[in-house]
Design a protein around this motif. Structure first.
Motif, mmCIF file in Angstrom:
data_model
loop_
_atom_site.group_PDB
_atom_site.id
_atom_site.type_symbol
_atom_site.label_atom_id
_atom_site.label_comp_id
_atom_site.label_asym_id
_atom_site.label_seq_id
_atom_site.Cartn_x
_atom_site.Cartn_y
_atom_site.Cartn_z
ATOM 1 N N TYR A 163 -6.768 -12.723 0.894
ATOM 2 C CA TYR A 163 -7.616 -11.892 1.587
ATOM 3 C C TYR A 163 -8.068 -10.823 0.772
ATOM 4 O O TYR A 163 -8.839 -9.861 1.226
ATOM 5 C CB TYR A 163 -6.779 -11.308 2.832
ATOM 6 N N PHE A 164 -7.652 -10.592 -0.479
ATOM 7 C CA PHE A 164 -7.908 -9.404 -1.311
ATOM 8 C C PHE A 164 -8.744 -9.660 -2.586
ATOM 9 O O PHE A 164 -8.639 -11.055 -2.991
ATOM 10 C CB PHE A 164 -6.711 -8.814 -1.863
ATOM 11 N N THR A 165 -9.550 -8.800 -3.149
ATOM 12 C CA THR A 165 -10.244 -9.037 -4.331
ATOM 13 C C THR A 165 -8.991 -8.949 -5.450
ATOM 14 O O THR A 165 -8.144 -8.187 -5.011
ATOM 15 C CB THR A 165 -11.260 -8.165 -4.608
ATOM 16 N N PRO A 166 -9.248 -9.624 -6.514
ATOM 17 C CA PRO A 166 -8.281 -9.334 -7.619
ATOM 18 C C PRO A 166 -8.040 -7.855 -8.085
ATOM 19 O O PRO A 166 -7.016 -7.622 -8.427
ATOM 20 C CB PRO A 166 -8.867 -10.171 -8.755
ATOM 21 N N GLN A 167 -9.201 -7.103 -8.030
ATOM 22 C CA GLN A 167 -9.089 -5.723 -8.603
ATOM 23 C C GLN A 167 -8.756 -4.777 -7.381
ATOM 24 O O GLN A 167 -9.072 -3.506 -7.440
ATOM 25 C CB GLN A 167 -10.253 -5.388 -9.080
ATOM 26 N N ALA A 168 -8.452 -5.416 -6.181
ATOM 27 C CA ALA A 168 -7.977 -4.509 -5.040
ATOM 28 C C ALA A 168 -7.092 -3.225 -5.255
ATOM 29 O O ALA A 168 -6.215 -3.277 -5.872
ATOM 30 C CB ALA A 168 -7.534 -5.286 -3.761
ATOM 31 N N VAL A 169 -7.369 -2.149 -4.402
ATOM 32 C CA VAL A 169 -6.728 -0.929 -4.522
ATOM 33 C C VAL A 169 -5.904 -0.640 -3.244
ATOM 34 O O VAL A 169 -6.778 -0.649 -2.265
ATOM 35 C CB VAL A 169 -7.370 0.276 -4.836
ATOM 36 N N THR A 171 3.686 8.121 1.270
ATOM 37 C CA THR A 171 4.472 8.130 0.116
ATOM 38 C C THR A 171 3.940 8.732 -0.928
ATOM 39 O O THR A 171 4.371 8.378 -2.135
ATOM 40 C CB THR A 171 5.385 7.034 0.216
ATOM 41 N N ASP A 172 2.461 8.615 -0.925
ATOM 42 C CA ASP A 172 1.519 9.044 -1.933
ATOM 43 C C ASP A 172 1.704 7.977 -3.161
ATOM 44 O O ASP A 172 2.146 8.078 -4.440
ATOM 45 C CB ASP A 172 2.201 10.417 -2.800
ATOM 46 N N GLU A 173 1.439 6.626 -2.833
ATOM 47 C CA GLU A 173 1.630 5.843 -3.845
ATOM 48 C C GLU A 173 0.346 4.727 -3.713
ATOM 49 O O GLU A 173 -0.251 4.528 -2.841
ATOM 50 C CB GLU A 173 2.497 4.718 -3.297
ATOM 51 N N GLN A 174 -0.132 4.410 -4.821
ATOM 52 C CA GLN A 174 -1.139 3.455 -5.245
ATOM 53 C C GLN A 174 -1.015 2.207 -5.850
ATOM 54 O O GLN A 174 -0.224 2.418 -6.914
ATOM 55 C CB GLN A 174 -2.567 4.462 -5.871
ATOM 56 N N PHE A 175 -1.406 1.181 -5.447
ATOM 57 C CA PHE A 175 -0.887 0.037 -6.043
ATOM 58 C C PHE A 175 -2.133 -0.936 -6.483
ATOM 59 O O PHE A 175 -3.108 -1.013 -5.832
ATOM 60 C CB PHE A 175 0.023 -0.853 -4.962
ATOM 61 N N THR A 176 -2.060 -1.749 -7.362
ATOM 62 C CA THR A 176 -2.772 -2.977 -7.824
ATOM 63 C C THR A 176 -2.512 -3.954 -6.549
ATOM 64 O O THR A 176 -1.434 -3.856 -6.206
ATOM 65 C CB THR A 176 -2.511 -3.279 -9.086
ATOM 66 N N LEU A 177 -3.313 -5.034 -6.842
ATOM 67 C CA LEU A 177 -2.985 -6.055 -5.732
ATOM 68 C C LEU A 177 -1.379 -6.628 -6.074
ATOM 69 O O LEU A 177 -0.724 -6.866 -5.035
ATOM 70 C CB LEU A 177 -3.825 -7.177 -5.791
ATOM 71 N N GLU A 178 -1.281 -6.935 -7.212
ATOM 72 C CA GLU A 178 0.114 -7.562 -7.774
ATOM 73 C C GLU A 178 1.395 -6.564 -7.486
ATOM 74 O O GLU A 178 2.203 -7.115 -6.973
ATOM 75 C CB GLU A 178 -0.033 -7.991 -9.343
ATOM 76 N N GLU A 179 0.959 -5.504 -7.764
ATOM 77 C CA GLU A 179 2.066 -4.509 -7.305
ATOM 78 C C GLU A 179 2.428 -4.349 -5.817
ATOM 79 O O GLU A 179 3.573 -4.324 -5.353
ATOM 80 C CB GLU A 179 1.754 -2.687 -7.817
ATOM 81 N N TYR A 180 1.309 -4.439 -5.140
ATOM 82 C CA TYR A 180 1.333 -4.278 -3.614
ATOM 83 C C TYR A 180 1.993 -5.718 -2.800
ATOM 84 O O TYR A 180 2.977 -5.546 -2.378
ATOM 85 C CB TYR A 180 0.061 -4.187 -3.023
ATOM 86 N N LEU A 181 1.637 -6.795 -3.341
ATOM 87 C CA LEU A 181 2.173 -8.070 -3.013
ATOM 88 C C LEU A 181 4.023 -7.936 -3.396
ATOM 89 O O LEU A 181 4.736 -8.291 -2.483
ATOM 90 C CB LEU A 181 1.721 -9.233 -3.639
ATOM 91 N N ARG A 182 4.284 -7.329 -4.507
ATOM 92 C CA ARG A 182 5.414 -7.163 -5.177
ATOM 93 C C ARG A 182 6.346 -6.419 -4.134
ATOM 94 O O ARG A 182 7.272 -6.601 -3.652
ATOM 95 C CB ARG A 182 5.745 -6.978 -6.268
ATOM 96 N N ALA A 183 5.946 -5.009 -3.683
ATOM 97 C CA ALA A 183 6.414 -4.202 -2.773
ATOM 98 C C ALA A 183 6.573 -4.722 -1.590
ATOM 99 O O ALA A 183 7.528 -4.513 -0.802
ATOM 100 C CB ALA A 183 5.411 -3.232 -2.870
ATOM 101 N N ASN A 184 5.533 -5.355 -1.158
ATOM 102 C CA ASN A 184 5.740 -5.900 0.398
ATOM 103 C C ASN A 184 6.569 -7.152 0.250
ATOM 104 O O ASN A 184 7.493 -7.220 1.317
ATOM 105 C CB ASN A 184 4.342 -6.498 0.652
#
Length: 136
Positions: A25-31, A37-50
């Protein structure tokens, strides 16, 4: 693009912690930004956090509205064991039918604070479909 169907499927994948399904559902460069919590993730970081978030979860999209160039949604997520429940409001910007940016605001579900209860203010939210509250 059917925004409601897309976001319904996305939130089902989020609740399952299914990285492969979410990635689609995301572009590879999604933000992705979690403002509480004042956090910004790359797509891969977001996937890992979730997907590495502890526990087993359930969730559902409650509302989605199309905006110019994007959408906004409200979703409910809860722990399978009943220990926690939250709501997320998410703002999406799309590029070529995929999410390029997602800004999320998370809040814990719970009872009204004691000071408001003592004042006798408010009542449970009555949903349009006749249900009680937004925590079903």
């Amino acid at each position: 693009m059917d925004i409601k169907a897309t976001l319904t499927a996305l939130w089902a994948a989020i609740a399952r912690q299914d990285a492969d399904a979410m990635r689609a559902y995301f572009t590879p460069q999604a933000v992705i930004c979690w403002h509480n919590t004042d956090e910004q993730f790359t797509l891969e970081e977001y996937l890992r956090a979730n997907c590495e978030y502890p526990g087993s979860w359930r969730g559902r999209l409650e509302r989605a509205e199309l905006l110019e160039g994007g959408a906004v949604s409200a979703a409910r997520v809860w722990a399978a064991d009943g220990s926690a429940a939250l709501h997320a409001v998410s703002f999406y910007r799309f590029e070529n039918g995929r999410i390029a940016r997602m800004d999320e605001y998370w809040g814990d579900d719970g009872a009204a604070p004691a000071w408001r209860q003592a004042l006798g203010l408010g009542r449970p939210i009555a949903l349009e479909n006749g249900g009680e509250g937004s925590r079903q």
